[in-house]
Design a protein around this motif. Structure first.
Motif, mmCIF file in Angstrom:
data_model
loop_
_atom_site.group_PDB
_atom_site.id
_atom_site.type_symbol
_atom_site.label_atom_id
_atom_site.label_comp_id
_atom_site.label_asym_id
_atom_site.label_seq_id
_atom_site.Cartn_x
_atom_site.Cartn_y
_atom_site.Cartn_z
ATOM 1 N N LYS A 1 146.472 -9.166 -3.700
ATOM 2 C CA LYS A 1 145.235 -9.159 -4.485
ATOM 3 C C LYS A 1 145.538 -9.756 -5.861
ATOM 4 C CE LYS A 1 143.548 -5.135 -1.960
ATOM 5 N NZ LYS A 1 143.206 -3.692 -2.010
ATOM 6 N N GLN B 1 150.578 -18.769 -6.917
ATOM 7 C CA GLN B 1 149.319 -19.514 -6.857
ATOM 8 C C GLN B 1 149.521 -20.998 -7.162
ATOM 9 O OE1 GLN B 1 146.771 -17.280 -9.630
ATOM 10 N NE2 GLN B 1 145.782 -16.321 -7.868
ATOM 11 N N LEU C 1 146.314 -10.261 -11.826
ATOM 12 C CA LEU C 1 146.208 -11.003 -13.084
ATOM 13 C C LEU C 1 145.401 -10.231 -14.118
ATOM 14 C CD1 LEU C 1 145.647 -14.709 -11.935
ATOM 15 C CD2 LEU C 1 147.644 -13.762 -13.122
ATOM 16 N N ALA C 2 144.319 -9.601 -13.682
ATOM 17 C CA ALA C 2 143.489 -8.833 -14.620
ATOM 18 C C ALA C 2 144.299 -7.705 -15.254
ATOM 19 C CB ALA C 2 142.268 -8.273 -13.901
ATOM 20 N N ARG D 1 153.151 -11.600 -14.359
ATOM 21 C CA ARG D 1 152.082 -12.592 -14.336
ATOM 22 C C ARG D 1 152.624 -13.964 -13.956
ATOM 23 N NH1 ARG D 1 148.355 -13.707 -19.597
ATOM 24 N NH2 ARG D 1 150.192 -14.919 -20.202
ATOM 25 N N TYR E 1 151.368 -16.466 -10.997
ATOM 26 C CA TYR E 1 151.074 -17.886 -11.225
ATOM 27 C C TYR E 1 151.914 -18.766 -10.301
ATOM 28 C CZ TYR E 1 148.342 -17.040 -15.522
ATOM 29 O OH TYR E 1 147.377 -16.667 -16.430
ATOM 30 N N ASP F 1 143.957 -11.782 -7.982
ATOM 31 C CA ASP F 1 142.997 -11.729 -9.083
ATOM 32 C C ASP F 1 143.057 -10.383 -9.794
ATOM 33 O OD1 ASP F 1 142.192 -14.294 -8.563
ATOM 34 O OD2 ASP F 1 140.389 -13.721 -7.445
ATOM 35 N N ARG G 1 149.778 -7.203 -6.605
ATOM 36 C CA ARG G 1 150.502 -8.428 -6.256
ATOM 37 C C ARG G 1 151.180 -8.294 -4.896
ATOM 38 N NH1 ARG G 1 154.748 -9.077 -10.118
ATOM 39 N NH2 ARG G 1 156.341 -9.048 -8.504
#
Length: 290
Positions: free
Chosen positions: A115, A147, A120-121, A140, A144, A117, A111
């Motif tokens: 990066k 984003q 989040l994974a 998370r 969000y 994605d 984060r």
């Protein structure tokens, strides 16, 4: 001596924090001070060369201990050594595929480096392993929010608060989310709760002050910023925002003094320079700040 016994001898401090400057009244990010801190690990370790050396010694003697690697990774991350932190978290996870804290710590590094994605994974994996892991919901939720997935962020912060009602970080981030949506009354309530759960930290006061200024309550904002600069005398944004609050209150002396303090911290800080110029500030003059 075992790895865990060696680790307990290392001084406790602060794990990886996710802190970046607030951009303004509707910001959705942290300031650069000691905001309520997101932590994801088994201990809280100070980021110092001596601690890194001590942890490296433990890792060298116990190269297959995922806890030792996770701990050193957190200190690397706190020190801004992101690639070394990632290497430690990757190794810890390779040794223990169910190491929840290592996934959350690795997500934080992803984060911090944009990066999202990958972040989040990792947060999703941490929550798959532990559905009650509040830190992963907070992390998370921040992704969000960054984003612009407001509803998902809101749900994650609410979940974190339900699990950990004593989490200043969860309230602080939900407050920033409300602030970004211009719901300043709700933001003020959350920042107030965060302030009650923390001690001597500037960022919740700054954030609440920004919301107070957004609803034209400059007296309350000035009071919060008094507390902010008392908690962190070198906080650039606190002094600059304080200058604006006192300027709006018509207290030119305290306003100019606050802008001057900000310029002492960073000479080319444009908002402070502009405020100081508006007030006809004189370089070299002593101003009363309190």
């Amino acid at each position: 001596m075992t790895a865990s016994a060696s680790l307990t001898r290392i001084a406790r401090g602060v794990l990886i924090a996710a802190t970046v400057p607030l951009a303004g009244c509707a910001s959705s990010t942290f300031t650069s001070g000691t905001a309520p801190t997101e932590v994801a690990g088994d201990n809280q370790l100070a980021a110092s060369p001596s601690n890194i050396a001590s942890l490296s010694d433990v890792v060298q003697r116990n190269p297959n201990d995922p806890q030792a690697l996770n701990m050193r990774g957190t200190v690397y991350g706190q020190s801004g050594r992101n690639q070394e932190a990632l290497a430690d978290f990757n190794k810890a996870i390779s040794l223990d595929a169910n190491y929840t804290q290592a996934y959350a710590n690795r997500a934080l590094i992803h984060r911090k480096t944009g990066k999202f994605d990958l972040a989040l994974a990792d947060y999703n994996k941490a929550l798959q392993l532990d559905q009650n892991y509040a830190i992963a919901y907070i992390g998370r939720g921040i992704v969000y929010r960054q984003q612009q997935q407001t509803l998902n962020a809101f749900n994650d912060f609410n979940k974190a608060i339900a699990i950990r009602p004593d989490s200043a970080q969860a309230y602080f981030n939900r407050g920033l989310l409300y602030q970004s949506q211009r719901q300043h009354r709700y933001a003020i309530d959350d920042f107030s709760t965060a302030i009650g759960l923390t001690q001597n930290e500037a960022d919740p006061f700054i954030a609440r002050a920004l919301s107070y200024m957004s609803i034209n309550d400059f007296k309350a904002a000035a009071a919060d910023l008094d507390d902010a600069v008392s908690a962190e005398p070198q906080n650039l944004q606190a002094w600059t925002s304080r200058g604006l609050a006192y300027e709006r209150l018509g207290d030119k002396e305290r306003a100019a003094g606050s802008y001057a303090k900000a310029l002492n911290i960073k000479l080319d800080h444009a908002p402070a320079k502009e405020g100081f110029a508006r007030l006809g500030g004189q370089v070299g003059r002593t101003y009363q700040t309190f």
